[in-house]
Design a protein around this motif. Structure first.
Motif, PDB file in Angstrom:
ATOM      1  N   ASP A  18       0.863  -1.181   0.000  1.00 47.37           N
ATOM      2  CA  ASP A  18       0.000   0.000   0.000  1.00 47.37           C
ATOM      3  C   ASP A  18       0.905   1.238   0.000  1.00 47.37           C
ATOM      4  OD1 ASP A  18      -2.331  -1.501  -0.082  1.00 47.37           O
ATOM      5  OD2 ASP A  18      -2.356  -1.732   2.082  1.00 47.37           O
ATOM      6  N   SER A  19       0.768   2.114   0.957  1.00 47.80           N
ATOM      7  CA  SER A  19       1.596   3.333   0.949  1.00 47.80           C
ATOM      8  C   SER A  19       2.812   3.218   1.865  1.00 47.80           C
ATOM      9  CB  SER A  19       0.753   4.534   1.398  1.00 47.80           C
ATOM     10  OG  SER A  19       0.227   4.323   2.703  1.00 47.80           O
ATOM     11  N   ALA A  20       2.951   2.073   2.544  1.00 43.10           N
ATOM     12  CA  ALA A  20       4.026   1.924   3.523  1.00 43.10           C
ATOM     13  C   ALA A  20       5.219   1.169   2.931  1.00 43.10           C
ATOM     14  CB  ALA A  20       3.506   1.184   4.751  1.00 43.10           C
ATOM     15  N   LEU A  21       6.400   1.495   3.455  1.00 45.67           N
ATOM     16  CA  LEU A  21       7.597   0.759   3.081  1.00 45.67           C
ATOM     17  C   LEU A  21       7.748  -0.429   4.011  1.00 45.67           C
ATOM     18  CD1 LEU A  21      10.272   3.536   2.405  1.00 45.67           C
ATOM     19  CD2 LEU A  21       8.974   2.200   0.737  1.00 45.67           C
ATOM     20  N   LYS A  22       7.955  -1.595   3.427  1.00 37.79           N
ATOM     21  CA  LYS A  22       8.169  -2.798   4.215  1.00 37.79           C
ATOM     22  C   LYS A  22       9.465  -3.466   3.794  1.00 37.79           C
ATOM     23  CE  LYS A  22       3.595  -4.062   5.869  1.00 37.79           C
ATOM     24  NZ  LYS A  22       2.598  -5.151   5.973  1.00 37.79           N
ATOM     25  N   ALA A  23       9.951  -4.355   4.653  1.00 37.94           N
ATOM     26  CA  ALA A  23      11.196  -5.063   4.385  1.00 37.94           C
ATOM     27  C   ALA A  23      10.977  -6.555   4.562  1.00 37.94           C
ATOM     28  CB  ALA A  23      12.300  -4.573   5.319  1.00 37.94           C
ATOM     29  N   THR A  24      11.798  -7.340   3.900  1.00 39.52           N
ATOM     30  CA  THR A  24      11.746  -8.785   4.034  1.00 39.52           C
ATOM     31  C   THR A  24      13.155  -9.342   3.897  1.00 39.52           C
ATOM     32  OG1 THR A  24      10.854 -10.851   3.129  1.00 39.52           O
ATOM     33  CG2 THR A  24      11.247  -9.060   1.570  1.00 39.52           C
ATOM     34  N   THR A  25      13.389 -10.471   4.558  1.00 39.52           N
ATOM     35  CA  THR A  25      14.667 -11.156   4.398  1.00 39.52           C
ATOM     36  C   THR A  25      14.590 -12.181   3.272  1.00 39.52           C
ATOM     37  OG1 THR A  25      13.995 -12.702   6.138  1.00 39.52           O
ATOM     38  CG2 THR A  25      15.395 -10.847   6.789  1.00 39.52           C
ATOM     39  N   GLU A  26      13.412 -12.289   2.638  1.00 38.70           N
ATOM     40  CA  GLU A  26      13.273 -13.151   1.462  1.00 38.70           C
ATOM     41  C   GLU A  26      14.105 -12.579   0.318  1.00 38.70           C
ATOM     42  OE1 GLU A  26       8.718 -14.589   1.472  1.00 38.70           O
ATOM     43  OE2 GLU A  26       9.026 -12.433   1.564  1.00 38.70           O
ATOM     44  N   ILE A  27      14.511 -13.441  -0.590  1.00 34.90           N
ATOM     45  CA  ILE A  27      15.313 -13.012  -1.741  1.00 34.90           C
ATOM     46  C   ILE A  27      14.428 -13.028  -2.987  1.00 34.90           C
ATOM     47  CG2 ILE A  27      17.321 -13.496  -3.176  1.00 34.90           C
ATOM     48  CD1 ILE A  27      18.557 -14.908  -0.741  1.00 34.90           C
ATOM     49  N   PRO A  28      14.176 -11.868  -3.611  1.00 30.78           N
ATOM     50  CA  PRO A  28      13.331 -11.833  -4.807  1.00 30.78           C
ATOM     51  C   PRO A  28      14.046 -12.444  -6.008  1.00 30.78           C
ATOM     52  CG  PRO A  28      14.330  -9.695  -4.442  1.00 30.78           C
ATOM     53  CD  PRO A  28      14.705 -10.537  -3.261  1.00 30.78           C
ATOM     54  N   LEU A  29      13.268 -12.828  -7.005  1.00 30.54           N
ATOM     55  CA  LEU A  29      13.860 -13.369  -8.228  1.00 30.54           C
ATOM     56  C   LEU A  29      14.729 -12.335  -8.925  1.00 30.54           C
ATOM     57  CD1 LEU A  29      10.814 -15.339  -9.701  1.00 30.54           C
ATOM     58  CD2 LEU A  29      12.761 -16.233  -8.402  1.00 30.54           C
ATOM     59  N   CYS A  30      14.359 -11.063  -8.792  1.00 23.06           N
ATOM     60  CA  CYS A  30      15.176  -9.980  -9.329  1.00 23.06           C
ATOM     61  C   CYS A  30      14.829  -8.704  -8.579  1.00 23.06           C
ATOM     62  CB  CYS A  30      14.967  -9.817 -10.837  1.00 23.06           C
ATOM     63  SG  CYS A  30      13.348  -9.171 -11.300  1.00 23.06           S
ATOM     64  N   GLU A  31      15.656  -7.678  -8.774  1.00 20.96           N
ATOM     65  CA  GLU A  31      15.429  -6.393  -8.133  1.00 20.96           C
ATOM     66  C   GLU A  31      15.082  -5.353  -9.195  1.00 20.96           C
ATOM     67  OE1 GLU A  31      18.797  -5.503  -5.657  1.00 20.96           O
ATOM     68  OE2 GLU A  31      18.386  -7.193  -4.312  1.00 20.96           O
ATOM     69  N   VAL A  32      14.805  -4.136  -8.772  1.00 20.73           N
ATOM     70  CA  VAL A  32      14.520  -3.057  -9.713  1.00 20.73           C
ATOM     71  C   VAL A  32      15.703  -2.895 -10.669  1.00 20.73           C
ATOM     72  CG1 VAL A  32      14.363  -0.535  -9.887  1.00 20.73           C
ATOM     73  CG2 VAL A  32      12.879  -1.781  -8.305  1.00 20.73           C
ATOM     74  N   GLY A  33      15.394  -2.800 -11.960  1.00 19.60           N
ATOM     75  CA  GLY A  33      16.437  -2.681 -12.969  1.00 19.60           C
ATOM     76  C   GLY A  33      16.910  -4.012 -13.511  1.00 19.60           C
ATOM     77  N   GLU A  34      16.204  -5.097 -13.153  1.00 18.99           N
ATOM     78  CA  GLU A  34      16.607  -6.428 -13.598  1.00 18.99           C
ATOM     79  C   GLU A  34      15.427  -7.185 -14.215  1.00 18.99           C
ATOM     80  OE1 GLU A  34      20.182  -7.412 -10.419  1.00 18.99           O
ATOM     81  OE2 GLU A  34      18.191  -8.262 -10.064  1.00 18.99           O
ATOM     82  N   PHE A  35      15.775  -8.269 -14.922  1.00 18.26           N
ATOM     83  CA  PHE A  35      14.795  -9.172 -15.531  1.00 18.26           C
ATOM     84  C   PHE A  35      14.751 -10.487 -14.771  1.00 18.26           C
ATOM     85  CE2 PHE A  35      16.306  -6.466 -18.949  1.00 18.26           C
ATOM     86  CZ  PHE A  35      15.215  -6.252 -19.774  1.00 18.26           C
ATOM     87  N   ALA A  36      13.588 -11.143 -14.817  1.00 14.90           N
ATOM     88  CA  ALA A  36      13.464 -12.498 -14.280  1.00 14.90           C
ATOM     89  C   ALA A  36      12.260 -13.168 -14.929  1.00 14.90           C
ATOM     90  CB  ALA A  36      13.305 -12.487 -12.758  1.00 14.90           C
ATOM     91  N   VAL A  37      12.276 -14.489 -14.908  1.00 16.66           N
ATOM     92  CA  VAL A  37      11.129 -15.263 -15.380  1.00 16.66           C
ATOM     93  C   VAL A  37      10.204 -15.481 -14.186  1.00 16.66           C
ATOM     94  CG1 VAL A  37      10.352 -17.442 -16.371  1.00 16.66           C
ATOM     95  CG2 VAL A  37      12.498 -16.394 -17.162  1.00 16.66           C
ATOM     96  N   MET A  38       8.948 -15.055 -14.324  1.00 20.53           N
ATOM     97  CA  MET A  38       7.988 -15.125 -13.225  1.00 20.53           C
ATOM     98  C   MET A  38       6.705 -15.822 -13.674  1.00 20.53           C
ATOM     99  SD  MET A  38       8.281 -11.251 -11.702  1.00 20.53           S
ATOM    100  CE  MET A  38       9.877 -10.423 -11.608  1.00 20.53           C
ATOM    101  N   THR A  39       6.021 -16.394 -12.693  1.00 28.48           N
ATOM    102  CA  THR A  39       4.746 -17.063 -12.942  1.00 28.48           C
ATOM    103  C   THR A  39       3.595 -16.169 -12.491  1.00 28.48           C
ATOM    104  OG1 THR A  39       5.749 -19.239 -12.621  1.00 28.48           O
ATOM    105  CG2 THR A  39       3.348 -19.104 -12.452  1.00 28.48           C
ATOM    106  N   CYS A  40       2.564 -16.066 -13.321  1.00 25.64           N
ATOM    107  CA  CYS A  40       1.387 -15.271 -12.978  1.00 25.64           C
ATOM    108  C   CYS A  40       0.527 -16.047 -11.978  1.00 25.64           C
ATOM    109  CB  CYS A  40       0.577 -14.957 -14.235  1.00 25.64           C
ATOM    110  SG  CYS A  40      -0.977 -14.091 -13.903  1.00 25.64           S
ATOM    111  N   VAL A  41       0.211 -15.398 -10.857  1.00 23.69           N
ATOM    112  CA  VAL A  41      -0.625 -16.045  -9.833  1.00 23.69           C
ATOM    113  C   VAL A  41      -2.067 -15.561  -9.884  1.00 23.69           C
ATOM    114  CG1 VAL A  41       1.289 -16.549  -8.292  1.00 23.69           C
ATOM    115  CG2 VAL A  41       0.120 -14.353  -8.107  1.00 23.69           C
ATOM    116  N   GLN A  42      -2.292 -14.391 -10.512  1.00 26.78           N
ATOM    117  CA  GLN A  42      -3.664 -13.889 -10.660  1.00 26.78           C
ATOM    118  C   GLN A  42      -3.712 -12.904 -11.817  1.00 26.78           C
ATOM    119  OE1 GLN A  42      -5.289 -11.649  -7.357  1.00 26.78           O
ATOM    120  NE2 GLN A  42      -7.387 -12.180  -7.893  1.00 26.78           N
ATOM    121  N   SER A  43      -4.686 -13.059 -12.686  1.00 28.90           N
ATOM    122  CA  SER A  43      -4.859 -12.165 -13.825  1.00 28.90           C
ATOM    123  C   SER A  43      -6.221 -11.481 -13.732  1.00 28.90           C
ATOM    124  CB  SER A  43      -4.759 -12.940 -15.138  1.00 28.90           C
ATOM    125  OG  SER A  43      -4.879 -12.082 -16.254  1.00 28.90           O
ATOM    126  N   LEU A  44      -6.194 -10.145 -13.742  1.00 29.25           N
ATOM    127  CA  LEU A  44      -7.405  -9.339 -13.642  1.00 29.25           C
ATOM    128  C   LEU A  44      -7.488  -8.395 -14.845  1.00 29.25           C
ATOM    129  CD1 LEU A  44      -7.070  -8.354  -9.867  1.00 29.25           C
ATOM    130  CD2 LEU A  44      -8.527 -10.158 -10.818  1.00 29.25           C
TER     131      LEU A  44
END
Length: 278
Positions: free
Chosen positions: A54-80
């Protein structure tokens, strides 16, 4: 604080729900208790990935598939109708607005996604729309350097690829000696950085001297699999050699020449044969 990046922050406050982490500039992000070390103390530093919820900054110790400025192959979990949510490895899914979809994104399907911060909303956003064979300034590669590749898709002259998750490049058809599949990962080598800033890569190290052991071993393996006989010779068509061995005719001829010189094989009119095989 760097949005969409992994960074080291200091614990500024604790409560029963988690930790408030602070950057050197005083910005704060909340790390939920589920990701926090129960022994952490105020003043300790912790490496986290910062995102928006939402409007808040949050943190996680999880490792994303990629960060801002990068590419990754991702799976769609919901399409609207408004867009798609993609699994990018952290608790908060990545949103791709409908206008940022090259084609309709379908739930359960995998896509190559680029992650950026939208200039208007200032939010982390994904897109499947990006210019192929981009031009870059100050590319941090040198010729022959080993790189990681994601196969983006086939083009009229070869295959578009993502280099080290950050750069778009190209493998020419003449440098492809194996079946390539979109969204698969490969090891590649920088072939050249063109004057216009475009990146060409290859799947094999440049120069026969860097590959002769590999080429010879591949030929010997095929010979062993075929009872010591391989129906290819220096007179075979390039496409036959490419289909059977995933190498160029030039490298094939050099490899069998070396094996012949070492008296490992004999070269006949329409085939090669291990000398110790009858």
């Amino acid at each position: 604080m760097q949005l969409g990046k992994t960074q080291t922050l200091k614990i500024a406050e604790k409560n029963t729900s988690g930790l408030f982490l602070e950057s050197q500039t005083g910005e704060r992000a909340f790390l939920p208790k589920i990701f926090a070390d129960e022994n952490a103390e105020i003043g300790d530093e912790i490496s986290v990935f910062v995102y928006q919820d939402d409007s808040a900054l949050k943190a996680t110790t999880e490792i994303p598939l990629c960060e801002v400025g990068e590419f990754a192959v991702m799976t769609c979990v919901q399409s609207l109708p408004s867009g798609a949510f993609m699994d990018w490895g952290i608790i908060k899914d990545l949103f791709i607005p409908y206008k940022q979809q090259k084609g309709k994104i379908l739930e359960g399907k995998r896509y190559l996604v680029y992650v950026y911060v939208d200039d208007v909303s200032d939010r982390i956003t994904g897109t499947t729309k990006f210019k192929r064979n981009q031009s870059y300034d100050n590319v941090p590669f040198k010729k022959g350097e080993e790189v990681n590749l994601i196969i983006a898709g086939e083009s009229e002259i070869g295959f578009n690829v993502v280099v080290n998750k950050k750069y778009l490049g190209l493998i020419y058809s003449s440098d492809v000696f194996k079946k390539l599949y979109p969204l698969s990962e490969e090891t590649g080598y920088i072939k050249t950085i063109r004057e216009d800033g475009k990146i060409d890569v290859t799947l094999q190290k440049q120069g026969y001297e860097n590959n002769h052991d590999e080429f010879q071993q591949k030929i010997l393996q095929k010979l062993e699999e075929n009872y010591g006989i391989l129906y290819l010779s220096d007179k075979s068509e390039p496409e036959e050699i490419k289909q059977e061995l995933q190498m160029s005719k030039k490298n094939f001829k050099k490899a069998i020449g070396g094996l012949y010189k070492d008296q490992v094989i004999e070269i006949l009119e329409d085939k090669i044969r291990l000398i110790n095989e009858e």
